[in-house]
Motif scaffolding. Structure first.
Motif, PDB file in Angstrom:
ATOM      1  N   LEU A 183      48.226  46.096  31.952  1.00  0.00           N
ATOM      2  CA  LEU A 183      47.173  45.882  30.958  1.00  0.00           C
ATOM      3  C   LEU A 183      47.144  47.017  29.946  1.00  0.00           C
ATOM      4  O   LEU A 183      46.785  46.815  28.787  1.00  0.00           O
ATOM      5  CB  LEU A 183      45.810  45.778  31.632  1.00  0.00           C
ATOM      6  CG  LEU A 183      45.456  44.444  32.286  1.00  0.00           C
ATOM      7  CD1 LEU A 183      44.050  44.516  32.851  1.00  0.00           C
ATOM      8  CD2 LEU A 183      45.553  43.309  31.277  1.00  0.00           C
ATOM      9  N   ARG A 204      49.972  46.835  42.511  1.00  0.00           N
ATOM     10  CA  ARG A 204      50.871  45.864  41.890  1.00  0.00           C
ATOM     11  C   ARG A 204      51.200  46.206  40.451  1.00  0.00           C
ATOM     12  O   ARG A 204      51.884  45.438  39.779  1.00  0.00           O
ATOM     13  CB  ARG A 204      50.234  44.483  41.940  1.00  0.00           C
ATOM     14  CG  ARG A 204      50.081  43.984  43.342  1.00  0.00           C
ATOM     15  CD  ARG A 204      49.703  42.535  43.360  1.00  0.00           C
ATOM     16  NE  ARG A 204      50.072  41.972  44.637  1.00  0.00           N
ATOM     17  CZ  ARG A 204      50.263  40.678  44.851  1.00  0.00           C
ATOM     18  NH1 ARG A 204      50.132  39.835  43.872  1.00  0.00           N
ATOM     19  NH2 ARG A 204      50.591  40.252  46.039  1.00  0.00           N
ATOM     20  N   GLY A 205      50.660  47.307  39.952  1.00  0.00           N
ATOM     21  CA  GLY A 205      50.983  47.706  38.590  1.00  0.00           C
ATOM     22  C   GLY A 205      50.246  46.895  37.538  1.00  0.00           C
ATOM     23  O   GLY A 205      50.601  46.919  36.366  1.00  0.00           O
ATOM     24  N   MET A 206      49.201  46.164  37.959  1.00  0.00           N
ATOM     25  CA  MET A 206      48.510  45.312  36.988  1.00  0.00           C
ATOM     26  C   MET A 206      47.666  46.130  36.015  1.00  0.00           C
ATOM     27  O   MET A 206      47.467  45.731  34.874  1.00  0.00           O
ATOM     28  CB  MET A 206      47.640  44.302  37.720  1.00  0.00           C
ATOM     29  CG  MET A 206      48.491  43.249  38.384  1.00  0.00           C
ATOM     30  SD  MET A 206      47.570  42.298  39.565  1.00  0.00           S
ATOM     31  CE  MET A 206      46.172  41.860  38.567  1.00  0.00           C
ATOM     32  N   ALA A 254      37.646  36.493  29.016  1.00  0.00           N
ATOM     33  CA  ALA A 254      38.746  35.741  29.621  1.00  0.00           C
ATOM     34  C   ALA A 254      39.131  36.346  30.970  1.00  0.00           C
ATOM     35  O   ALA A 254      39.358  35.630  31.950  1.00  0.00           O
ATOM     36  CB  ALA A 254      39.944  35.741  28.678  1.00  0.00           C
ATOM     37  N   LEU A 255      39.154  37.682  31.019  1.00  0.00           N
ATOM     38  CA  LEU A 255      39.493  38.357  32.282  1.00  0.00           C
ATOM     39  C   LEU A 255      38.446  38.053  33.352  1.00  0.00           C
ATOM     40  O   LEU A 255      38.777  37.802  34.507  1.00  0.00           O
ATOM     41  CB  LEU A 255      39.539  39.873  32.056  1.00  0.00           C
ATOM     42  CG  LEU A 255      40.896  40.525  31.853  1.00  0.00           C
ATOM     43  CD1 LEU A 255      40.721  42.009  31.647  1.00  0.00           C
ATOM     44  CD2 LEU A 255      41.807  40.271  33.044  1.00  0.00           C
ATOM     45  N   TYR A 312      45.367  45.659  42.890  1.00  0.00           N
ATOM     46  CA  TYR A 312      45.703  45.519  41.477  1.00  0.00           C
ATOM     47  C   TYR A 312      46.461  46.748  40.982  1.00  0.00           C
ATOM     48  O   TYR A 312      47.405  46.635  40.212  1.00  0.00           O
ATOM     49  CB  TYR A 312      44.437  45.319  40.636  1.00  0.00           C
ATOM     50  CG  TYR A 312      43.872  43.917  40.714  1.00  0.00           C
ATOM     51  CD1 TYR A 312      44.473  42.947  41.504  1.00  0.00           C
ATOM     52  CD2 TYR A 312      42.747  43.554  39.994  1.00  0.00           C
ATOM     53  CE1 TYR A 312      43.960  41.670  41.579  1.00  0.00           C
ATOM     54  CE2 TYR A 312      42.219  42.263  40.057  1.00  0.00           C
ATOM     55  CZ  TYR A 312      42.835  41.330  40.862  1.00  0.00           C
ATOM     56  OH  TYR A 312      42.332  40.069  40.922  1.00  0.00           O
ATOM     57  N   ARG A 349      39.458  30.938  44.549  1.00  0.00           N
ATOM     58  CA  ARG A 349      40.678  30.519  45.263  1.00  0.00           C
ATOM     59  C   ARG A 349      40.895  31.348  46.530  1.00  0.00           C
ATOM     60  O   ARG A 349      41.499  30.889  47.487  1.00  0.00           O
ATOM     61  CB  ARG A 349      41.891  30.669  44.352  1.00  0.00           C
ATOM     62  CG  ARG A 349      41.974  29.533  43.391  1.00  0.00           C
ATOM     63  CD  ARG A 349      43.110  29.707  42.447  1.00  0.00           C
ATOM     64  NE  ARG A 349      42.808  28.959  41.243  1.00  0.00           N
ATOM     65  CZ  ARG A 349      43.460  29.087  40.100  1.00  0.00           C
ATOM     66  NH1 ARG A 349      44.456  29.932  40.014  1.00  0.00           N
ATOM     67  NH2 ARG A 349      43.127  28.371  39.061  1.00  0.00           N
ATOM     68  N   GLU A 350      40.446  32.593  46.497  1.00  0.00           N
ATOM     69  CA  GLU A 350      40.566  33.467  47.673  1.00  0.00           C
ATOM     70  C   GLU A 350      39.425  33.101  48.614  1.00  0.00           C
ATOM     71  O   GLU A 350      38.419  33.775  48.685  1.00  0.00           O
ATOM     72  CB  GLU A 350      40.453  34.922  47.223  1.00  0.00           C
ATOM     73  CG  GLU A 350      40.750  35.955  48.277  1.00  0.00           C
ATOM     74  CD  GLU A 350      42.232  36.147  48.487  1.00  0.00           C
ATOM     75  OE1 GLU A 350      42.670  35.831  49.610  1.00  0.00           O
ATOM     76  OE2 GLU A 350      42.931  36.581  47.576  1.00  0.00           O
ATOM     77  N   MET A 380      38.828  34.618  34.608  1.00  0.00           N
ATOM     78  CA  MET A 380      40.011  34.521  35.457  1.00  0.00           C
ATOM     79  C   MET A 380      39.735  35.124  36.835  1.00  0.00           C
ATOM     80  O   MET A 380      40.099  34.551  37.855  1.00  0.00           O
ATOM     81  CB  MET A 380      41.184  35.233  34.782  1.00  0.00           C
ATOM     82  CG  MET A 380      42.493  35.077  35.515  1.00  0.00           C
ATOM     83  SD  MET A 380      42.964  33.362  35.736  1.00  0.00           S
ATOM     84  CE  MET A 380      43.231  32.888  34.027  1.00  0.00           C
ATOM     85  N   ARG A 384      37.801  32.683  38.851  1.00  0.00           N
ATOM     86  CA  ARG A 384      38.647  31.634  39.409  1.00  0.00           C
ATOM     87  C   ARG A 384      39.451  32.136  40.598  1.00  0.00           C
ATOM     88  O   ARG A 384      39.585  31.457  41.612  1.00  0.00           O
ATOM     89  CB  ARG A 384      39.620  31.144  38.335  1.00  0.00           C
ATOM     90  CG  ARG A 384      39.136  29.895  37.658  1.00  0.00           C
ATOM     91  CD  ARG A 384      40.252  29.339  36.817  1.00  0.00           C
ATOM     92  NE  ARG A 384      39.887  29.468  35.421  1.00  0.00           N
ATOM     93  CZ  ARG A 384      40.690  29.109  34.424  1.00  0.00           C
ATOM     94  NH1 ARG A 384      41.898  28.657  34.686  1.00  0.00           N
ATOM     95  NH2 ARG A 384      40.305  29.230  33.183  1.00  0.00           N
ATOM     96  N   LEU A 385      39.995  33.355  40.443  1.00  0.00           N
ATOM     97  CA  LEU A 385      40.825  33.894  41.528  1.00  0.00           C
ATOM     98  C   LEU A 385      39.986  34.123  42.774  1.00  0.00           C
ATOM     99  O   LEU A 385      40.444  33.905  43.889  1.00  0.00           O
ATOM    100  CB  LEU A 385      41.491  35.197  41.074  1.00  0.00           C
ATOM    101  CG  LEU A 385      42.510  35.038  39.943  1.00  0.00           C
ATOM    102  CD1 LEU A 385      43.071  36.387  39.535  1.00  0.00           C
ATOM    103  CD2 LEU A 385      43.643  34.104  40.359  1.00  0.00           C
TER     104      LEU A 385
END
Lengths: 307, 241
Positions: free
Chosen positions: B86, B80-82, B3-4, B77, B14-15, B7, B10-11
């Motif tokens: 996780l 931003r604390g991503m 899933a990651l 990432y 979009r970029e 995603m 997709r990102l």
């Protein structure tokens, strides 16, 4: 039953203890607040409980497991976390973020239902970068709940929300608790803690200085109540000062202020009625948590914040 | 994990900037230079202009991915604390690193396919004559550049710093690899220096295998060394928060 147990937790940064021998437990189904000024060690404490940081000393058990022990993977299925500072990629949409996080858990909540409940329905297909501060905050709370956690950690829950959104958020957090989720709330807002928490730990310079229910804290701080009124006929102070529970009578201009505890207010009003003294502007003021906080800690959160 | 990765894919789509630079820019270079050359083999380059530019385009694509996209994305990432976010879910933060590398490998493969097909169909550039060596050169180059990208992400505090350091590595790398001036036209000492840079060694190995020569052991070793050394350092210094 304690769902979180913390014993003598200590965490040092550069030799300086940020959390210094903290012990508390959180019961299943309660909203437990951790209140204190910035830099008191609130976030570090919960990050040790969440497993983000490794304590230098002490024990932490969450859902019966050590966050750094063998049961940690199972533990992470059962907790939901809203971090104080965390963001998402600019181009991810609300629905995608919730769907992605839902995929991490065995028994996730329905992302669409969360989107609706947290008022993000119109924004479900909007990208993260286009959300307002309040919408982002609500998304983070929803993300903390998407795994159907048994314990939710909410750090600075309502930062960035307007007053109306704060109240709405409080209601939703109560709903979360009523659904059986234990909530650990980190906050430096008195009103929030007083409104939501079943019990509160006040943390100062890495130590717990008080731990009680909000009303228990207020009580402990003296629990003083004030009754103010304007007598419409001459009033002799001695009529009131001898009543049970009354601790003081003072006057400012035409206004009389009576302090006391227990049931002193009804004693006073009864005495006034008995003597046929009519009063106007009768008000009973109860000390709030912020006054109690000042009494208990000798400081206000605001001045600490300014440091 | 899947899933990651989906995603992240997709990102990335979009970029759009990444796709433009990695896929369209090299393709545009190939078309531009291909149309303006006469298709004869340049004696000094040992291949046609189009063949040379296709290889250079591939070098640019891989360098952009390794030196700028990977470090900037991962440092952002983390900033931003991503990765921390996780860490408190059943997913693990390193899944995001793996997902990034998978997506960027896919991007590199697409860029390569576009150049190979466009070169073959449009400008008669032969497909790699030694496909096995070409694949090995591709894998080693990508590994070396990813390792350096991860190392930059490890030391950069913010996404912007990551991008800055990446750029500072990117432009000299392009020079030593012969992107601005073909290495064949550079003075001997600079050629030797280029042999030891990751992109220089990588482009040598890719061009050799493309035109049917066996890549030199030196270049393959240089690439492996970069991959191992930078990869180890990145693993040693990578911070999740």
């Amino acid at each position: 039953m304690a769902i979180i147990e913390v014993t003598d937790l200590t965490k040092k940064y550069g030799g300086r203890p940020v959390v210094d021998g903290v012990s508390f437990h959180v019961d299943e189904g309660e909203i437990f607040g951790i209140l204190g000024p910035n830099g008191a060690g609130k976030t570090t404490t919960v990050e040790c409980v969440e497993g983000l940081r490794r304590p230098d000393a002490g024990h932490v058990r969450v859902l019966g497991a050590d966050p750094h022990g063998p049961g940690a993977a199972e533990l992470r299925q059962g907790i939901g976390v809203q971090l104080q500072r965390a963001e998402l990629p600019d181009h991810i949409t609300v629905r995608e973020a919730l769907g992605l996080y839902a995929s991490f858990y065995r028994g996730p909540a329905d992302p669409d239902e969360l989107v609706t409940r947290w008022g993000l329905a119109e924004k479900r297909d909007s990208r993260y970068s286009t959300l307002s501060g309040g919408q982002k905050q609500r998304l983070f709370i929803a993300l903390a709940l998407v795994g159907n956690p048994r314990v939710a950690f909410l750090d600075e829950l309502t930062t960035g929300l307007d007053p109306q959104a704060r109240r709405a958020t409080w209601r939703l957090v109560k709903d979360v608790r009523d659904a059986g989720v234990t909530v650990v709330l980190v906050s430096h807002f008195m009103d929030e803690v007083e409104e939501l928490c079943d019990r509160v730990a006040i943390l100062e310079r890495g130590r717990i200085t008080a731990l009680d229910t909000p009303s228990g804290l207020i009580e402990r701080a003296g629990g003083a109540q004030r009754l103010r009124f304007r007598p419409l006929a001459p009033l002799d102070d001695s009529l009131i000062s001898g009543l049970p529970g009354v601790t003081g009578v003072s006057r400012t201009g035409g206004q009389v202020e009576v302090t006391g505890n227990g049931d002193f207010a009804s004693e006073v009003t009864t005495a006034l009625a008995r003597n046929h003294i009519l009063v106007s502007d009768l008000r009973l003021e109860r000390a709030g948590l912020d006054e109690a906080y000042v009494t208990l800690t000798g400081s206000t959160l605001d001045t600490e914040d300014a440091k | 994990m899947i899933a990651l990765t989906l995603m992240e894919t997709r990102l990335m789509i979009r970029e759009k900037a990444a796709l433009l630079i990695v896929i369209l820019l090299p393709a545009a270079l190939l078309v531009g230079f291909g149309l303006s050359s006469d298709g004869t083999v340049d004696p000094k380059l040992g291949q046609t202009m189009a063949g040379f530019i296709a290889a250079i385009g591939l070098g640019i694509a891989l360098a952009v991915i390794g030196f700028t996209i990977v470090p900037a994305t991962l440092a952002t990432y983390r900033e931003r604390g991503m990765l921390r976010r996780l860490a408190v879910t059943p997913a693990r933060p390193h899944w995001l690193l793996v997902a990034q590398l998978v997506v960027n490998t896919a991007l590199a493969l697409v860029a390569t396919a576009v150049l190979l097909i466009l070169g073959r169909v449009g400008f008669g550039v032969p497909l790699p004559v030694s496909p096995g060596w070409f694949a090995l050169a591709f894998v080693l180059t990508l590994a070396a550049l990813f390792a350096i990208g991860l190392l930059i992400a490890a030391v950069a505090r913010t996404g912007k710093t990551g991008q800055g350091i990446g750029m500072a590595v990117f432009f000299p790398s392009m020079f030593f690899a012969g992107v601005y001036v073909p290495v064949e036209f550079l003075p001997r000492p600079l050629q030797v220096a280029g042999d030891f840079t990751p992109l220089g060694a990588g482009l040598h190995a890719l061009r050799d295998s493309w035109t049917g020569e066996t890549p030199t052991l030196l270049h393959l070793l240089v690439l492996s060394a970069w991959a191992v050394v930078a990869g180890t350092l990145a693993a040693r210094f990578f911070r999740w928060e």
